[in-house]
Design a protein around this motif. Structure first.
Motif, PDB file in Angstrom:
ATOM      1  N   GLN A 122      39.098  45.093  41.625  1.00 52.66           N
ATOM      2  CA  GLN A 122      39.827  46.266  41.156  1.00 52.66           C
ATOM      3  C   GLN A 122      40.734  45.944  39.963  1.00 52.66           C
ATOM      4  OE1 GLN A 122      41.851  48.162  44.443  1.00 52.66           O
ATOM      5  NE2 GLN A 122      39.995  48.321  45.680  1.00 52.66           N
ATOM      6  N   GLN A 123      40.760  44.684  39.565  1.00 48.00           N
ATOM      7  CA  GLN A 123      41.554  44.267  38.412  1.00 48.00           C
ATOM      8  C   GLN A 123      40.617  43.815  37.294  1.00 48.00           C
ATOM      9  OE1 GLN A 123      44.522  41.346  39.375  1.00 48.00           O
ATOM     10  NE2 GLN A 123      45.442  42.595  40.979  1.00 48.00           N
ATOM     11  N   MET A 124      40.870  44.295  36.091  1.00 51.06           N
ATOM     12  CA  MET A 124      40.051  43.928  34.940  1.00 51.06           C
ATOM     13  C   MET A 124      40.629  42.688  34.263  1.00 51.06           C
ATOM     14  SD  MET A 124      37.716  46.191  35.099  1.00 51.06           S
ATOM     15  CE  MET A 124      36.868  46.087  33.514  1.00 51.06           C
ATOM     16  N   ASP A 125      39.744  41.779  33.887  1.00 45.99           N
ATOM     17  CA  ASP A 125      40.187  40.570  33.204  1.00 45.99           C
ATOM     18  C   ASP A 125      40.766  40.936  31.841  1.00 45.99           C
ATOM     19  OD1 ASP A 125      39.842  37.413  33.265  1.00 45.99           O
ATOM     20  OD2 ASP A 125      39.347  38.090  31.241  1.00 45.99           O
ATOM     21  N   GLU A 126      41.944  40.372  31.541  1.00 52.22           N
ATOM     22  CA  GLU A 126      42.652  40.750  30.313  1.00 52.22           C
ATOM     23  C   GLU A 126      41.964  40.253  29.052  1.00 52.22           C
ATOM     24  OE1 GLU A 126      45.812  36.994  30.405  1.00 52.22           O
ATOM     25  OE2 GLU A 126      46.515  39.050  30.731  1.00 52.22           O
TER      26      GLU A 126
ATOM     27  N   ASN B 139      37.647  41.892  29.833  1.00 48.50           N
ATOM     28  CA  ASN B 139      37.487  43.269  30.298  1.00 48.50           C
ATOM     29  C   ASN B 139      36.372  43.397  31.344  1.00 48.50           C
ATOM     30  OD1 ASN B 139      38.297  46.010  30.260  1.00 48.50           O
ATOM     31  ND2 ASN B 139      36.578  46.546  28.922  1.00 48.50           N
ATOM     32  N   ALA B 140      36.399  42.512  32.325  1.00 49.89           N
ATOM     33  CA  ALA B 140      35.414  42.541  33.409  1.00 49.89           C
ATOM     34  C   ALA B 140      36.163  42.405  34.732  1.00 49.89           C
ATOM     35  CB  ALA B 140      34.404  41.405  33.250  1.00 49.89           C
ATOM     36  N   PRO B 141      35.683  43.028  35.798  1.00 46.93           N
ATOM     37  CA  PRO B 141      36.368  42.954  37.092  1.00 46.93           C
ATOM     38  C   PRO B 141      36.154  41.609  37.772  1.00 46.93           C
ATOM     39  CG  PRO B 141      34.321  44.160  37.324  1.00 46.93           C
ATOM     40  CD  PRO B 141      34.482  43.888  35.860  1.00 46.93           C
ATOM     41  N   GLY B 142      37.025  41.283  38.714  1.00 45.79           N
ATOM     42  CA  GLY B 142      36.851  40.061  39.489  1.00 45.79           C
ATOM     43  C   GLY B 142      35.598  40.118  40.335  1.00 45.79           C
ATOM     44  N   ASP B 143      35.154  38.963  40.844  1.00 49.45           N
ATOM     45  CA  ASP B 143      33.864  38.901  41.542  1.00 49.45           C
ATOM     46  C   ASP B 143      33.985  39.004  43.063  1.00 49.45           C
ATOM     47  OD1 ASP B 143      34.933  36.432  42.140  1.00 49.45           O
ATOM     48  OD2 ASP B 143      33.161  35.286  41.555  1.00 49.45           O
ATOM     49  N   ASP B 144      35.151  39.406  43.570  1.00 49.06           N
ATOM     50  CA  ASP B 144      35.327  39.661  45.000  1.00 49.06           C
ATOM     51  C   ASP B 144      35.179  38.383  45.835  1.00 49.06           C
ATOM     52  OD1 ASP B 144      35.889  41.537  47.063  1.00 49.06           O
ATOM     53  OD2 ASP B 144      33.772  41.670  47.586  1.00 49.06           O
ATOM     54  N   ASP B 145      35.558  37.245  45.269  1.00 45.49           N
ATOM     55  CA  ASP B 145      35.445  35.951  45.940  1.00 45.49           C
ATOM     56  C   ASP B 145      36.688  35.106  45.647  1.00 45.49           C
ATOM     57  OD1 ASP B 145      33.072  35.824  47.436  1.00 45.49           O
ATOM     58  OD2 ASP B 145      31.852  35.463  45.654  1.00 45.49           O
ATOM     59  N   PRO B 146      36.861  33.972  46.356  1.00 44.14           N
ATOM     60  CA  PRO B 146      37.917  33.035  45.983  1.00 44.14           C
ATOM     61  C   PRO B 146      37.647  32.467  44.582  1.00 44.14           C
ATOM     62  CG  PRO B 146      37.105  32.573  48.194  1.00 44.14           C
ATOM     63  CD  PRO B 146      36.154  33.552  47.579  1.00 44.14           C
ATOM     64  N   LEU B 147      38.672  31.917  43.977  1.00 48.67           N
ATOM     65  CA  LEU B 147      38.559  31.315  42.650  1.00 48.67           C
ATOM     66  C   LEU B 147      37.834  29.975  42.748  1.00 48.67           C
ATOM     67  CD1 LEU B 147      39.351  31.375  39.632  1.00 48.67           C
ATOM     68  CD2 LEU B 147      41.565  30.393  40.290  1.00 48.67           C
ATOM     69  N   ASP B 148      36.812  29.788  41.918  1.00 50.31           N
ATOM     70  CA  ASP B 148      35.995  28.572  41.955  1.00 50.31           C
ATOM     71  C   ASP B 148      36.650  27.421  41.207  1.00 50.31           C
ATOM     72  OD1 ASP B 148      33.988  29.926  43.338  1.00 50.31           O
ATOM     73  OD2 ASP B 148      32.999  30.562  41.485  1.00 50.31           O
ATOM     74  N   ILE B 149      36.264  26.207  41.606  1.00 47.73           N
ATOM     75  CA  ILE B 149      36.741  25.002  40.917  1.00 47.73           C
ATOM     76  C   ILE B 149      35.593  24.025  40.728  1.00 47.73           C
ATOM     77  CG2 ILE B 149      37.464  23.840  43.033  1.00 47.73           C
ATOM     78  CD1 ILE B 149      39.900  22.808  41.238  1.00 47.73           C
TER      79      ILE B 149
ATOM     80  N   ILE C  77      30.360  35.332  33.195  1.00 47.42           N
ATOM     81  CA  ILE C  77      30.181  36.743  33.502  1.00 47.42           C
ATOM     82  C   ILE C  77      28.878  36.849  34.281  1.00 47.42           C
ATOM     83  CG2 ILE C  77      29.814  39.069  32.617  1.00 47.42           C
ATOM     84  CD1 ILE C  77      32.618  38.149  32.173  1.00 47.42           C
ATOM     85  N   ASP C  78      28.992  37.132  35.561  1.00 48.74           N
ATOM     86  CA  ASP C  78      27.829  37.160  36.441  1.00 48.74           C
ATOM     87  C   ASP C  78      27.673  38.562  37.012  1.00 48.74           C
ATOM     88  OD1 ASP C  78      25.697  36.447  37.968  1.00 48.74           O
ATOM     89  OD2 ASP C  78      26.723  34.896  39.134  1.00 48.74           O
ATOM     90  N   GLU C  79      26.577  39.225  36.647  1.00 48.45           N
ATOM     91  CA  GLU C  79      26.327  40.604  37.056  1.00 48.45           C
ATOM     92  C   GLU C  79      27.515  41.504  36.708  1.00 48.45           C
ATOM     93  OE1 GLU C  79      25.230  40.534  41.157  1.00 48.45           O
ATOM     94  OE2 GLU C  79      23.277  39.636  40.762  1.00 48.45           O
ATOM     95  N   GLY C  80      28.078  41.261  35.520  1.00 48.38           N
ATOM     96  CA  GLY C  80      29.156  42.095  35.019  1.00 48.38           C
ATOM     97  C   GLY C  80      30.533  41.766  35.553  1.00 48.38           C
ATOM     98  N   GLN C  81      30.649  40.717  36.395  1.00 45.53           N
ATOM     99  CA  GLN C  81      31.931  40.363  36.995  1.00 45.53           C
ATOM    100  C   GLN C  81      32.473  39.054  36.420  1.00 45.53           C
ATOM    101  OE1 GLN C  81      30.569  40.398  41.137  1.00 45.53           O
ATOM    102  NE2 GLN C  81      31.730  42.277  41.464  1.00 45.53           N
ATOM    103  N   ALA C  82      33.803  38.955  36.378  1.00 48.31           N
ATOM    104  CA  ALA C  82      34.477  37.773  35.831  1.00 48.31           C
ATOM    105  C   ALA C  82      34.574  36.690  36.893  1.00 48.31           C
ATOM    106  CB  ALA C  82      35.873  38.152  35.330  1.00 48.31           C
ATOM    107  N   ASP C  83      33.774  35.649  36.744  1.00 44.92           N
ATOM    108  CA  ASP C  83      33.692  34.547  37.709  1.00 44.92           C
ATOM    109  C   ASP C  83      34.256  33.282  37.050  1.00 44.92           C
ATOM    110  OD1 ASP C  83      33.096  32.857  39.766  1.00 44.92           O
ATOM    111  OD2 ASP C  83      30.916  33.025  39.614  1.00 44.92           O
ATOM    112  N   TRP C  84      35.577  33.195  37.018  1.00 48.78           N
ATOM    113  CA  TRP C  84      36.227  32.057  36.363  1.00 48.78           C
ATOM    114  C   TRP C  84      35.978  30.762  37.129  1.00 48.78           C
ATOM    115  CZ3 TRP C  84      38.618  31.623  31.726  1.00 48.78           C
ATOM    116  CH2 TRP C  84      38.990  32.802  31.063  1.00 48.78           C
ATOM    117  N   LYS C  85      35.872  29.665  36.382  1.00 53.03           N
ATOM    118  CA  LYS C  85      35.733  28.326  36.950  1.00 53.03           C
ATOM    119  C   LYS C  85      36.897  27.471  36.450  1.00 53.03           C
ATOM    120  CE  LYS C  85      31.514  29.710  38.007  1.00 53.03           C
ATOM    121  NZ  LYS C  85      31.168  30.185  39.375  1.00 53.03           N
TER     122      LYS C  85
END
Length: 256
Positions: A42-46, A49-59, A84-92
């Motif tokens: 529900q939060q867009m990456d600043e 401009n992509a939403p979070g991936d509904d998971d914990p943050l990866d490392i 950007i995976d399937e339109g979601q922001a999946d930060w590593k």
């Protein structure tokens, strides 16, 4: 880690493992996730401009030594990259295991990693990109721009705050948005914790500080953040720590 399962049970992803086997190239890094973090869709990456991936943050641990399944270790965050995976922001988060015997344990920046082990970061990122592109139709784009440690810590703090909001939404069964985030209200109140090899500055079992600079009982002054150490596979696996009735999915710990 299965976020929707009670106590976030750890299980292999047969489909993911089969794809990894078909890819045919071993994973050149340790992969895990930070406990008590949540990439809020529900939060867009600043920046992207992509939403979070509904998971914990990866490392992603850049060290060369294999970390066992569920191993709790200490890591130092050096930077971050975005998939950007399937339109979601999946930060590593890019980090190094400070307890590793190799020279990368002393690295304090991405530049140090390149000086000590030239080409190491590119090797890891290229593996991710090649793996994601190996399946036709995969809608994934890895941005090779490497953000610094300050951005990495900002992501950790932001996603911890999102996790705390998720916990506040939990119902009587400990579920919020399809995630199991704490024990049910009628469960025993006594918290449990896995024995870990480092001593945080405040007790882990049963305590979460109100301060935004403390994560799962580890004080920010030392930049210790428990996170999940995973085996080199396509599935997140690791230990589960219980804190204040909530699970810590995790961990590799972060240290400055």
């Amino acid at each position: 880690v299965q976020p929707h399962v009670p106590e976030n049970a750890i299980s292999e992803d047969p489909k993911g493992s089969a794809r990894l086997a078909a890819f045919g190239r071993p994973v050149p890094f340790n992969y895990g996730c930070l406990p008590q973090t949540y990439r809020d869709p529900q939060q867009m990456d600043e920046l992207y401009n992509a939403p979070g991936d509904d998971d914990p943050l990866d490392i992603l641990d850049l060290g060369g030594s294999t970390v066992g399944v569920g191993k709790v270790v200490q890591c130092r965050p050096l930077g971050a990259v975005l998939l950007i995976d399937e339109g979601q922001a999946d930060w590593k988060i890019l980090a190094v295991n400070v307890d590793e015997l190799g020279p990368l344990a002393e690295a304090r920046s991405i530049e140090d990693v390149e000086r000590i082990c030239p080409g190491r970061v590119k090797q890891c990122l290229q593996w991710i990109d090649d793996f994601k592109q190996s399946k036709g139709g995969d809608k994934a784009t890895l941005h090779f721009e490497i953000h610094d440690a300050e951005k990495a810590l900002s992501l950790i703090e932001q996603d911890h705050a999102s996790w705390r909001s998720l916990v506040a939404e939990a119902g009587a069964q400990g579920m919020a948005r399809g995630h199991w985030v704490r024990a049910p209200e009628n469960a025993p109140a006594q918290p449990k914790a896995l024995c870990i090899s480092w001593a945080p500055l405040c007790a882990v079992p049963g305590y979460v500080s109100k301060s935004p600079y403390i994560f799962a009982g580890a004080h920010r002054s030392t930049n210790l953040v428990p996170i999940l150490a995973a085996r080199r596979s396509s599935s997140r696996v690791g230990t589960i720590l219980r804190n204040e009735g909530c699970l810590l999915r995790g961990a590799i710990g972060l240290r400055s």
